[in-house]
Write an enzyme that holds these catalytic residues in place. Sequence first.
Site, PDB file in Angstrom:
ATOM      1  CG  ASP A  49      80.548  35.538  48.361  1.00  0.00           C
ATOM      2  OD1 ASP A  49      80.586  34.319  48.082  1.00  0.00           O
ATOM      3  OD2 ASP A  49      81.233  36.038  49.266  1.00  0.00           O
ATOM      4  CB  SER A  78      79.139  33.190  51.308  1.00  0.00           C
ATOM      5  OG  SER A  78      80.078  32.463  50.570  1.00  0.00           O
ATOM      6  CG  ASP A  90      80.238  31.005  46.787  1.00  0.00           C
ATOM      7  OD1 ASP A  90      80.858  31.667  45.941  1.00  0.00           O
ATOM      8  OD2 ASP A  90      80.462  31.106  48.014  1.00  0.00           O
ATOM      9  CG  ASP A 120      83.734  33.406  48.840  1.00  0.00           C
ATOM     10  OD1 ASP A 120      82.897  32.552  48.459  1.00  0.00           O
ATOM     11  OD2 ASP A 120      83.881  33.710  50.047  1.00  0.00           O
TER      12      ASP A 120
END
EC number: 5.4.2.10
Length: 450
Positions: free
Chosen positions: A242, A101, A240, A244
């Site tokens: 990833d 992440s 960010d 999410d």
Amino acid sequence: MGKYFGTDGVRGEANVELTPELAFKLGRFGGYVLSQHETERPRVFVARDTRISGEMLEAALIAGLLSVGIEVYKLGVLATPGVSYLVRTEKASAGVMISASHNPALDNGIKFFGSDGFKLADEQELEIEALLDAKKDLLPRPSAEGLGALVDYPEGLRKYERFLVTTGADLDGLKIALDTANGAASVSARNVFLDLNADITVIGENPNGLNINDGIGSTHPEKLQELMTETASDIGLAFDGDSDRLIAVDENGAIVDGDKIMFIIGKYLSEKGLLAKNTIVTTVMSNLGFHKALDSCGIHKKVTAVGDRYVVEEMRQFGYNLGGEQSGHVIIMDYNTTGDGQLTAVQLTKIMKETGKTLSELASEVTIYPQKLVNIRVDNSMKERAMEVPAIAEVIAQMEGEMAGNGRILVRPSGTEPLLRVMAEAPSNEEVDYYVDTIAAVVRAEIGLD
């Protein structure tokens, strides 16, 4: 949290803590647990972000999945919510995302999704952990036609992009600055917003395996703020690693965080009668100004522990369709089962277009109170019992009395470190300093280790 699984899957320094050997076992044991009741050959979707360690871990994880007879669809670089979406809509047995992440490039993680697109239940994680800790691997070892097959599936990315576009509005005339964090959104965000007819400028779109989240993206919006000034854009959107999370920047260069984004979307849905139970689910870290703004609009809220996992659990249990965190995780359950930065960005720009309002106008109803957080090192045995210490309980009660409802105090243990976190919000920085410093002094005197 278990021995291996934290609140967001298995994470650690790649090739040191999260090794290829562990990734193989996670693929083998995780795949078995998630597909053992399948009547047909199970299918699992696997994706990764742009970290240099991603391909190494991907190869090991896929080998583990194939070794228990699972057919693996390799998605390549894709946002975490893209995996969740595809697993659910393509009726796969499970999905796996390889990402840490917003963490730096040296870290990586492995996160599983069930066939419903949701993260795993604690019971499933414990079942996988039991297999990891077993002295001997007793799982079946099929051969020949019993082994799984690997399928490259680049179409998955296109399907996810098309889904995002179908949820949005024609953005002709809207000037957008995008920061894709040199991460997973770098393969999709440009396509999505071009398909929506926006005028876009993009940074953080050249990943090299090491520059993901490096001074860029939702945790470092400074470069996006500079780009907003240079391009005179209407809105900036920062994801960010990833994708999410989403943090936005308004036309004046001001940060619009998850609290304000949730308020904007929640008010829009509420006015259309589409906000389930007229309620937003948030965490204890959401700002007091967010709560007051909801109160002024007659919108209810439910508050959970920190972590989008707990927000989603509350939403699923009680049928809410909007929730999230101050950090920019926003879950819009009508569309997806997990935080989705690009989906949130599409909805936010749609609201701007439909209302004709600037982002600063939409966000102006939320007045963010100054906030201060201090971490105090304490013994692990005491961090959960701090409120049982009379002097600590008394000083908190005294400060809350002085606030007279115009402020907030939160004292909570860290979930991973021997720390007690003391946080306060109040109308001015001077008041915040006073409340936090007064409580922190008592905590240090009573149970502090420094």
